[in-house]
Design a protein around this motif. Structure first.
Motif, mmCIF file in Angstrom:
data_model
loop_
_atom_site.group_PDB
_atom_site.id
_atom_site.type_symbol
_atom_site.label_atom_id
_atom_site.label_comp_id
_atom_site.label_asym_id
_atom_site.label_seq_id
_atom_site.Cartn_x
_atom_site.Cartn_y
_atom_site.Cartn_z
ATOM 1 N N PRO A 1 0.802 -1.227 0.000
ATOM 2 C CA PRO A 1 0.000 0.000 0.000
ATOM 3 C C PRO A 1 0.840 1.285 0.000
ATOM 4 C CG PRO A 1 -0.129 -1.098 2.136
ATOM 5 C CD PRO A 1 0.622 -2.005 1.229
ATOM 6 N N MET A 2 2.114 1.192 0.363
ATOM 7 C CA MET A 2 2.964 2.384 0.444
ATOM 8 C C MET A 2 3.826 2.502 -0.819
ATOM 9 S SD MET A 2 2.016 3.567 3.326
ATOM 10 C CE MET A 2 3.213 4.841 3.648
ATOM 11 N N ARG A 3 3.740 3.666 -1.459
ATOM 12 C CA ARG A 3 4.474 3.902 -2.708
ATOM 13 C C ARG A 3 5.980 3.751 -2.517
ATOM 14 N NH1 ARG A 3 6.594 8.699 -4.703
ATOM 15 N NH2 ARG A 3 5.490 9.766 -3.049
ATOM 16 N N ASP A 4 6.519 4.282 -1.412
ATOM 17 C CA ASP A 4 7.967 4.198 -1.206
ATOM 18 C C ASP A 4 8.437 2.750 -1.048
ATOM 19 O OD1 ASP A 4 6.626 4.208 1.240
ATOM 20 O OD2 ASP A 4 8.245 5.216 2.309
ATOM 21 N N VAL A 5 7.605 1.897 -0.456
ATOM 22 C CA VAL A 5 7.950 0.482 -0.321
ATOM 23 C C VAL A 5 7.911 -0.187 -1.701
ATOM 24 C CG1 VAL A 5 7.272 -1.746 0.681
ATOM 25 C CG2 VAL A 5 7.155 0.341 2.064
ATOM 26 N N ARG A 6 6.888 0.126 -2.504
ATOM 27 C CA ARG A 6 6.807 -0.445 -3.852
ATOM 28 C C ARG A 6 8.027 -0.049 -4.681
ATOM 29 N NH1 ARG A 6 1.541 1.531 -3.371
ATOM 30 N NH2 ARG A 6 1.991 3.165 -4.899
ATOM 31 N N GLU A 7 8.422 1.227 -4.589
ATOM 32 C CA GLU A 7 9.576 1.699 -5.358
ATOM 33 C C GLU A 7 10.866 1.035 -4.886
ATOM 34 O OE1 GLU A 7 9.333 5.937 -4.868
ATOM 35 O OE2 GLU A 7 7.752 6.124 -6.389
ATOM 36 N N ARG A 8 11.053 0.923 -3.574
ATOM 37 C CA ARG A 8 12.259 0.274 -3.042
ATOM 38 C C ARG A 8 12.271 -1.200 -3.439
ATOM 39 N NH1 ARG A 8 16.173 1.254 1.035
ATOM 40 N NH2 ARG A 8 15.603 3.376 0.451
ATOM 41 N N ALA A 9 11.100 -1.856 -3.393
ATOM 42 C CA ALA A 9 11.024 -3.268 -3.775
ATOM 43 C C ALA A 9 11.382 -3.446 -5.247
ATOM 44 C CB ALA A 9 9.633 -3.826 -3.482
ATOM 45 N N GLU A 10 10.981 -2.517 -6.074
ATOM 46 C CA GLU A 10 11.340 -2.594 -7.499
ATOM 47 C C GLU A 10 12.856 -2.501 -7.667
ATOM 48 O OE1 GLU A 10 10.254 -1.388 -11.877
ATOM 49 O OE2 GLU A 10 8.800 -1.238 -10.256
ATOM 50 N N GLU A 11 13.457 -1.553 -6.973
ATOM 51 C CA GLU A 11 14.914 -1.372 -7.028
ATOM 52 C C GLU A 11 15.645 -2.605 -6.496
ATOM 53 O OE1 GLU A 11 18.091 1.258 -4.496
ATOM 54 O OE2 GLU A 11 16.188 2.195 -5.008
ATOM 55 N N VAL A 12 15.216 -3.095 -5.349
ATOM 56 C CA VAL A 12 15.849 -4.265 -4.732
ATOM 57 C C VAL A 12 15.638 -5.505 -5.598
ATOM 58 C CG1 VAL A 12 15.719 -5.823 -2.734
ATOM 59 C CG2 VAL A 12 15.807 -3.354 -2.389
ATOM 60 N N GLY A 13 14.473 -5.620 -6.201
ATOM 61 C CA GLY A 13 14.211 -6.747 -7.092
ATOM 62 C C GLY A 13 15.186 -6.777 -8.254
ATOM 63 N N ARG A 14 15.444 -5.601 -8.848
ATOM 64 C CA ARG A 14 16.421 -5.526 -9.947
ATOM 65 C C ARG A 14 17.819 -5.920 -9.456
ATOM 66 N NH1 ARG A 14 13.708 -0.774 -11.318
ATOM 67 N NH2 ARG A 14 15.334 0.485 -10.347
ATOM 68 N N LEU A 15 18.196 -5.400 -8.283
ATOM 69 C CA LEU A 15 19.507 -5.733 -7.725
ATOM 70 C C LEU A 15 19.642 -7.232 -7.467
ATOM 71 C CD1 LEU A 15 19.976 -2.845 -5.129
ATOM 72 C CD2 LEU A 15 21.328 -3.210 -7.197
ATOM 73 N N CYS A 16 18.611 -7.807 -6.858
ATOM 74 C CA CYS A 16 18.659 -9.230 -6.511
ATOM 75 C C CYS A 16 18.680 -10.115 -7.751
ATOM 76 C CB CYS A 16 17.490 -9.595 -5.601
ATOM 77 S SG CYS A 16 17.732 -9.048 -3.898
ATOM 78 N N LYS A 17 17.954 -9.728 -8.785
ATOM 79 C CA LYS A 17 17.964 -10.539 -10.008
ATOM 80 C C LYS A 17 19.336 -10.525 -10.667
ATOM 81 C CE LYS A 17 13.086 -10.445 -10.949
ATOM 82 N NZ LYS A 17 11.973 -9.964 -11.721
ATOM 83 N N ALA A 18 20.093 -9.454 -10.472
ATOM 84 C CA ALA A 18 21.428 -9.355 -11.060
ATOM 85 C C ALA A 18 22.479 -10.146 -10.277
ATOM 86 C CB ALA A 18 21.846 -7.890 -11.144
ATOM 87 N N ILE A 19 22.127 -10.578 -9.068
ATOM 88 C CA ILE A 19 23.071 -11.329 -8.236
ATOM 89 C C ILE A 19 22.937 -12.814 -8.553
ATOM 90 C CG2 ILE A 19 23.672 -11.988 -5.869
ATOM 91 C CD1 ILE A 19 22.509 -9.215 -5.010
ATOM 92 N N THR A 20 24.030 -13.417 -8.976
ATOM 93 C CA THR A 20 24.039 -14.850 -9.250
ATOM 94 C C THR A 20 24.341 -15.591 -7.961
ATOM 95 O OG1 THR A 20 24.835 -14.432 -11.489
ATOM 96 C CG2 THR A 20 25.107 -16.669 -10.632
ATOM 97 N N PRO A 21 23.450 -16.480 -7.548
ATOM 98 C CA PRO A 21 23.699 -17.218 -6.306
ATOM 99 C C PRO A 21 24.953 -18.095 -6.425
ATOM 100 C CG PRO A 21 21.456 -17.587 -7.087
ATOM 101 C CD PRO A 21 22.183 -16.844 -8.152
ATOM 102 N N LYS A 22 25.615 -18.261 -5.310
ATOM 103 C CA LYS A 22 26.796 -19.124 -5.259
ATOM 104 C C LYS A 22 26.347 -20.574 -5.224
ATOM 105 C CE LYS A 22 29.244 -15.584 -2.711
ATOM 106 N NZ LYS A 22 29.783 -15.190 -1.415
ATOM 107 N N VAL A 23 27.170 -21.432 -5.767
ATOM 108 C CA VAL A 23 26.879 -22.860 -5.774
ATOM 109 C C VAL A 23 27.622 -23.492 -4.603
ATOM 110 C CG1 VAL A 23 27.071 -25.016 -7.069
ATOM 111 C CG2 VAL A 23 26.591 -22.866 -8.267
ATOM 112 N N GLY A 24 26.932 -24.312 -3.858
ATOM 113 C CA GLY A 24 27.574 -24.986 -2.728
ATOM 114 C C GLY A 24 26.540 -25.449 -1.741
ATOM 115 N N GLY A 25 26.997 -25.938 -0.638
ATOM 116 C CA GLY A 25 26.094 -26.413 0.391
ATOM 117 C C GLY A 25 26.607 -27.721 0.965
ATOM 118 N N GLY A 26 25.861 -28.291 1.836
ATOM 119 C CA GLY A 26 26.273 -29.538 2.456
ATOM 120 C C GLY A 26 27.186 -29.284 3.640
ATOM 121 N N GLN A 27 28.100 -30.216 3.891
ATOM 122 C CA GLN A 27 29.012 -30.132 5.028
ATOM 123 C C GLN A 27 30.003 -28.994 4.813
ATOM 124 O OE1 GLN A 27 28.289 -31.753 7.499
ATOM 125 N NE2 GLN A 27 30.041 -32.042 8.808
#
Length: 141
Positions: free
Chosen positions: A60-86
């Motif tokens: 409902p808040m415009r500033d949250v929608r705008e920040r989420a759009e910006e963060v969404g673009r940033l996060c999509k550009a980040i390639t997750p690292k491969v790994g896990g386990g022990q």
């Protein structure tokens, strides 16, 4: 590496009723995503992207929608690292360091959100009080 419980706690903050808390949680999401690994953290990555998209499209808040759009673009550009386990001792130390960094960022963002929320409440209270008490001319009866 970052503990899944910590990311789940951050994700829950994206649903907080206070917009400043949602904004603060959004600020930390890119750092949290950089710390996640696939395939071990795929569920958290999916939840993170879904929560950010929900805020971008329906908050409902415009500033949250705008920040989420910006963060969404940033996060999509980040390639997750491969790994896990022990974890090796070196990786465990790295995980602790990344956990501490994300935790510090989250604490700073939440402190700022709390400060802003307190200021907003004080401003609203002051506005309500000033409207109730007119100290100008006395009223005639």
């Amino acid at each position: 590496f970052i503990s899944s419980g910590y990311v789940e706690a951050l994700l829950s903050l994206l649903s907080d009723p206070v917009s400043n808390v949602r904004l603060a949680a959004l600020r930390v999401m890119p750092s949290a995503k950089r710390a996640l690994r696939v395939p071990a953290d795929i569920r958290l990555l999916e939840q993170m992207h879904a929560a950010i998209e929900r805020l971008r499209s329906a908050d409902p808040m415009r500033d949250v929608r705008e920040r989420a759009e910006e963060v969404g673009r940033l996060c999509k550009a980040i390639t997750p690292k491969v790994g896990g386990g022990q974890l090796s001792a070196e990786d465990a130390a790295k995980q602790a360091e990344e956990d501490a960094q994300v935790h510090a960022e989250a604490e700073a963002a939440l402190s700022e959100a709390k400060r802003k929320a307190a200021e907003q409440i004080a401003e609203q209270s002051a506005g309500k009080l000033s409207g109730k008490f007119d100290v100008g001319k006395p009223t005639k009866r």
